[in-house]
Design a protein around this motif. Structure first.
Motif, PDB file in Angstrom:
ATOM      1  N   UNK A 291       0.830  -1.143  -0.053  1.00  0.00           N
ATOM      2  CA  UNK A 291       0.181  -0.029   0.108  1.00  0.00           C
ATOM      3  C   UNK A 291       0.914   1.280  -0.123  1.00  0.00           C
ATOM      4  N   UNK A 292       2.177   1.280   0.744  1.00  0.00           N
ATOM      5  CA  UNK A 292       3.093   2.427   0.511  1.00  0.00           C
ATOM      6  C   UNK A 292       3.630   2.646  -0.823  1.00  0.00           C
ATOM      7  N   UNK A 293       3.711   1.622  -1.341  1.00  0.00           N
ATOM      8  CA  UNK A 293       4.236   1.419  -2.700  1.00  0.00           C
ATOM      9  C   UNK A 293       3.226   2.080  -3.631  1.00  0.00           C
ATOM     10  N   UNK A 294       1.655   1.920  -3.268  1.00  0.00           N
ATOM     11  CA  UNK A 294       0.639   2.189  -4.078  1.00  0.00           C
ATOM     12  C   UNK A 294       0.704   3.888  -3.835  1.00  0.00           C
ATOM     13  N   UNK A 295       0.822   4.125  -2.482  1.00  0.00           N
ATOM     14  CA  UNK A 295       0.745   5.708  -2.203  1.00  0.00           C
ATOM     15  C   UNK A 295       1.793   6.542  -3.086  1.00  0.00           C
ATOM     16  N   UNK A 296       2.958   5.886  -3.203  1.00  0.00           N
ATOM     17  CA  UNK A 296       4.025   6.678  -3.809  1.00  0.00           C
ATOM     18  C   UNK A 296       3.668   6.796  -5.368  1.00  0.00           C
TER      19      UNK A 296
END
Ligand code: ATP
Length: 344
Positions: A291-296
């Protein structure tokens, strides 16, 4: 940026199978604590898709991703037999998700410290085209099993360029191309040749070397710090990314993301783990990091970093860890501890 000011981004949410719904719930909780940046369209796939709509990859799910171009996906189980193809492979094909990014970074002290590697896996070709059949000999209809793989120059150059561009964007210095060109001279030889051609365009900016897959597997155990990024064919990438997960504490710590020209799907590297499903003990960090990768990916870089830092602090300052890391926390207790960190 103030999270409450974020305009919600439409995205598909696939809870998936096994531990999927549990790690998805935990991840949505921490995203909510970050100001709920995504507006979810929840759709089934995997066994849940079969149960709900008779198809492990229902048309409504594909359509939802087609419209939103963005998805967060729990693990999907492929029903054994019954003629179903892997929903994960079908999803990659449906959206031509050729680039699979699997970072491995140490977050907890373990057998190895200070691991910081990124594996790029070609996601569509190689042995995963699954052109398999049996040849009958005498009375035995399955006396010989045949499987063939396929790599194209175009596809190999595309993933190599993707890897080099990733390196430049993320400040990485060296890419090691993993192959078996001494034996699979055509299949992986072409992949290596294409990578070498593309590397010339990046000379002086990103270094490239190459390694035979068996030697690479050993080096990853002996001296993983010698690597920066790995660029792998489909099958080798599948295997080595689990090995990378092992270097940083196991499958509960390994995020993944799949990129095509028109869509991106974020997921955990692990599968549905039926042995622990429904017990509330799964480690949700893989999906939280995805999800952090998705936010980035949607340029919420600050939120992505806040989430990574909150996970780190929960693990290492608060000492809240799930059972696979020898802790006591349940999946949702861990999520709530991350939320508490995000709110401070
Ligand atoms: P599938 O058939 O869907 O791939 P699997 O059980 O064969 O499922 P994985 O789900 O990838 O394969 O996991 C292998 C084992 O690793 C699981 O049985 C489980 O014990 C452990 N594991 C995987 N993911 C997690 C997680 N998030 N938290 C804790 N343990 C996990």
């Amino acid at each position: 940026m103030n999270s409450s000011c974020i305009e919600k981004i439409p995205a598909t949410l696939i809870p998936g199978d096994g531990i999927g719904p549990e790690v998805v719930e935990a991840t949505v909780r921490v995203l909510d604590a970050l100001g709920s940046p995504f507006e979810w369209d929840i759709q089934p796939a995997g066994m849940a898709g079969v149960k709900a709509l008779g198809d492990p990859l229902p048309a409504v799910t594909i359509e939802s991703i087609r419209q939103r171009k963005l998805a967060l996906k729990g693990p999907l189980t492929t029903p054994v037999g019954e003629g179903f193809r892997s929903s994960n492979v079908r999803l990659r094909e449906a959206f031509e998700l050729f680039g699979n990014v699997r970072p491995a970074k140490s977050l907890v002290p373990g057998r190895y410290e200070d691991i910081d590697l990124v594996l790029i896996r070609e996601n569509l070709a190689g042995f995963y085209v699954a052109n398999e059949y049996y040849i009958q000999v005498g009375n035995d209809p399955r006396a010989v099993a045949v499987s063939s793989g396929m790599n194209t120059r175009e596809g190999s150059e595309r993933i190599a360029r993707f890897a080099f561009e990733y390196a430049i964007k993320n400040g990485r210095k060296k890419i090691t191309v993993v192959h078996k060109a001494n034996i699979l001279k055509a299949l992986t030889g072409l992949f290596l040749e294409a990578a070498r051609d593309v590397a010339k365009e990046y000379e002086g900016r990103v270094e490239m070397d190459d390694m035979i897959v068996d030697a690479c597997a050993m080096q990853l155990v002996l001296n993983p710090w010698r690597f920066d990024m790995l660029l792998c064919t489909n099958l080798f990438g599948d295997i080595l990314s689990d090995q990378l997960a092992g270097l940083v504490g196991g499958l509960g710590m390994a995020p993944g993301s799949n990129f095509g020209n028109d869509a991106a799907i974020f997921e955990a590297v692990h599968g549905s783990a039926p042995d622990i499903a429904g017990k509330g003990v799964a480690n949700p960090i893989s999906l939280m990091l995805a999800a952090a990768m998705m936010l980035a990916h949607v340029n919420l870089v600050e939120e992505a970093e806040r989430l990574r830092v909150a996970i780190d602090q929960t693990l290492n300052i608060d000492g809240v860890q799930t059972r696979d890391l020898k802790g006591q926390a349940s999946t949702l207790e861990f999520a709530d501890a991350v939320c508490a960190r995000l709110r401070t």
